[in-house]
Scaffold this active site. Structure first.
Site, PDB file in Angstrom:
ATOM      1  N   GLU A  63      -3.022   4.745   0.280  1.00  0.00           N
ATOM      2  CA  GLU A  63      -4.550   5.017   0.975  1.00  0.00           C
ATOM      3  C   GLU A  63      -4.237   4.926   2.555  1.00  0.00           C
ATOM      4  O   GLU A  63      -4.660   5.357   3.310  1.00  0.00           O
ATOM      5  CB  GLU A  63      -5.318   3.846   0.562  1.00  0.00           C
ATOM      6  CG  GLU A  63      -5.658   4.402  -1.019  1.00  0.00           C
ATOM      7  CD  GLU A  63      -4.774   3.592  -1.894  1.00  0.00           C
ATOM      8  OE1 GLU A  63      -4.870   4.117  -3.064  1.00  0.00           O
ATOM      9  OE2 GLU A  63      -3.897   2.979  -1.661  1.00  0.00           O
ATOM     10  N   GLU A 352       3.988  15.572  -1.454  1.00  0.00           N
ATOM     11  CA  GLU A 352       4.768  15.371  -0.094  1.00  0.00           C
ATOM     12  C   GLU A 352       6.288  16.113  -0.546  1.00  0.00           C
ATOM     13  O   GLU A 352       6.524  17.016   0.482  1.00  0.00           O
ATOM     14  CB  GLU A 352       5.290  13.781   0.169  1.00  0.00           C
ATOM     15  CG  GLU A 352       4.087  13.093   0.557  1.00  0.00           C
ATOM     16  CD  GLU A 352       4.217  11.591   0.662  1.00  0.00           C
ATOM     17  OE1 GLU A 352       3.628  11.082   1.720  1.00  0.00           O
ATOM     18  OE2 GLU A 352       5.291  10.914   0.050  1.00  0.00           O
TER      19      GLU A 352
END
Length: 449
Positions: A63, A352
């Site tokens: 986060e 990613e």
């Protein structure tokens, strides 16, 4: 009454888990920091600059990293604002301090009424932004009593969480009606919040911020630095097992040991999900007879060759035992296995490595990223490996026929980069909470007047 009922429940829960926390504090060094902020609410006091203050809460590392594009964009859109960032975990706190040295960073208070009241009084924010789904009753209700606008951004609620929250729907309705903005990743998440009592007029589908923070250039400075630090060359074919949990490191090592004779150019990098396991994984590699090169060792040495003297043959297994560098490390991978997916964790961020065009693999347990997984699988841009044997067979295929992995990686990169734009939509939604203070300054300035 609700506040003190919750306090009693929290205290009883604390008594039950106290022995485990004490053990982990002594044995693993966890839970030692920030108790003044957590238990007493002694967060940093707001300054007297009169600037609007936005408090962002990000639970842990994932986060916190999501905040990077959001804070950049919001700082451009509302340059008068100052930001405070809170986290729950020590790893998240460490990464936040590293990524946001210009902002105040602290621990989030535990949801005892005295802690949240003191924290809110000291920070006195103009807006509070909660990342993903952090709905603590005492905190939210206390903020609402102070008329502090609350926003949930990048919101997500899994099917499992939804089933659990439905059991306490009256409480959820009360909490959600006190949140001014419910910015969610998908329409499905928005519908779940609506069924729990969230006002539909406040629900906005903004997409996932995670897509906007993705790096797609393998030649970026941080990835180049890791390549140099580990002494990797263009001839090396790097497989990364990242965000792993036990026993996924053992499974990756099994596959590596089976394939390295066929592919002497093969290199394996392990990246455990939690820093508490770095030493455990290092011992595992060495006990299996492999040379080991740790990222922390490269940071203390001028050149990798001086660390392994004489150089090992076969070359060492690589261990990324630092925080916040996995995002850059994925840019080294030809093949990326995303951990937490052969365990019951529910998967980790596979966006990613996909953005770099790696051939992405993960196990069958990926419910935390169901929408992303579905998108990648439908687009033939990722592959599921069911167990260790399947991982070994899939790696053998991809190493033997590199074009298969390259084409899969291209499809993945195209898909995830096409999802960008959530940050701009989220910033615009947050700005909707700011106009009342943007022209006249913060509540502090208004109160003083």
């Amino acid at each position: 009454m609700l506040a003190w009922l919750l306090n009693i429940v929290y205290l009883l829960a604390a008594i039950v888990i106290a022995p485990l926390m004490l053990y982990r504090a002594v044995a693993r060094g966890k839970y030692r920091a920030g108790w003044g902020e957590k238990l007493l609410g002694n967060l940093p006091r707001r300054g007297e600059s009169g600037r609007p203050c936005v408090w962002f809460h990000a639970v842990s590392v994932g986060e916190v990293l999501q905040l990077q594009p959001l804070l950049r964009a919001l700082r451009e859109a509302a340059p008068a604002c100052e930001f405070l960032i809170s986290t729950t975990t020590a790893t998240g706190h460490s990464v936040a301090r590293d990524k946001f040295p210009e902002h105040r960073v602290c621990y989030f208070p535990l949801d005892f009424s005295w802690a949240v009241n003191r924290a809110l009084a000291r920070v006195n924010p103009d807006v509070i932004v909660l990342v993903e789904l952090e709905l603590w009753p005492n905190f939210i209700l206390s903020a609402a009593r102070r008329e502090i606008p609350l926003a949930l951004v990048n919101g997500r609620i899994s099917a499992r969480s939804f089933r659990g929250y439905r059991r306490v729907r009256p409480l959820m309705r009360r909490l959600l009606t006190n949140v001014r903005l419910l910015a969610v990743q998908t329409a499905e998440y928005g519908e779940r919040l609506a069924q729990l009592g969230g006002p539909r007029a406040r629900i906005e589908v903004t997409g996932s911020i995670k897509f906007d923070g993705l790096e797609a250039d393998r030649d970026n400075l941080r990835t180049r630095a890791l390549r140099d630090a580990f002494g990797l060359t263009d001839r090396d074919r790097v497989v990364i097992a990242g965000s792993t949990q036990s026993p996924e490191e053992s499974i990756a090592l099994d596959a590596y040991e089976s394939l390295r004779a066929e592919h002497p150019e093969l290199r394996l990098m392990l990246v455990p999900r939690h820093k508490e396991r770095f030493e455990e994984v290092a011992r595992l590699v060495e006990e299996r007879g492999h040379a080991l090169l740790r990222r922390t060792e490269t940071q203390r040495s001028a050149s990798p060759s001086s660390i392994l003297d004489p150089p090992s043959s076969p070359p060492p297994v690589l261990l990324l035992d630092t925080l916040g560098e996995l995002g850059a490390a994925w840019g080294l991978a030809e093949i990326a296995f995303v951990g937490g997916s052969l365990t019951n964790r529910g998967g980790q961020n596979m966006m990613e490595p996909a953005a770099y065009g790696a051939a992405v693999l993960f196990g069958p347990n990926t419910h935390n990223f169901r929408d992303v997984v579905e998108m990648l699988l439908v687009g033939d841009a990722a592959r599921v490996v069911r167990d260790g044997d399947d991982l070994r067979a899939t790696l053998r295929e991809l190493l033997a026929t590199p074009t298969i992995g390259r084409e899969q990686g291209k499809r993945a990169r195209t898909l995830v980069l096409a999802q960008r734009g959530a940050t701009a939509r989220t910033v615009e939604a947050i700005r909707g909470l700011l106009p009342a203070i943007a022209d006249t300054g913060s509540k502090v300035a208004r109160d003083a007047a």
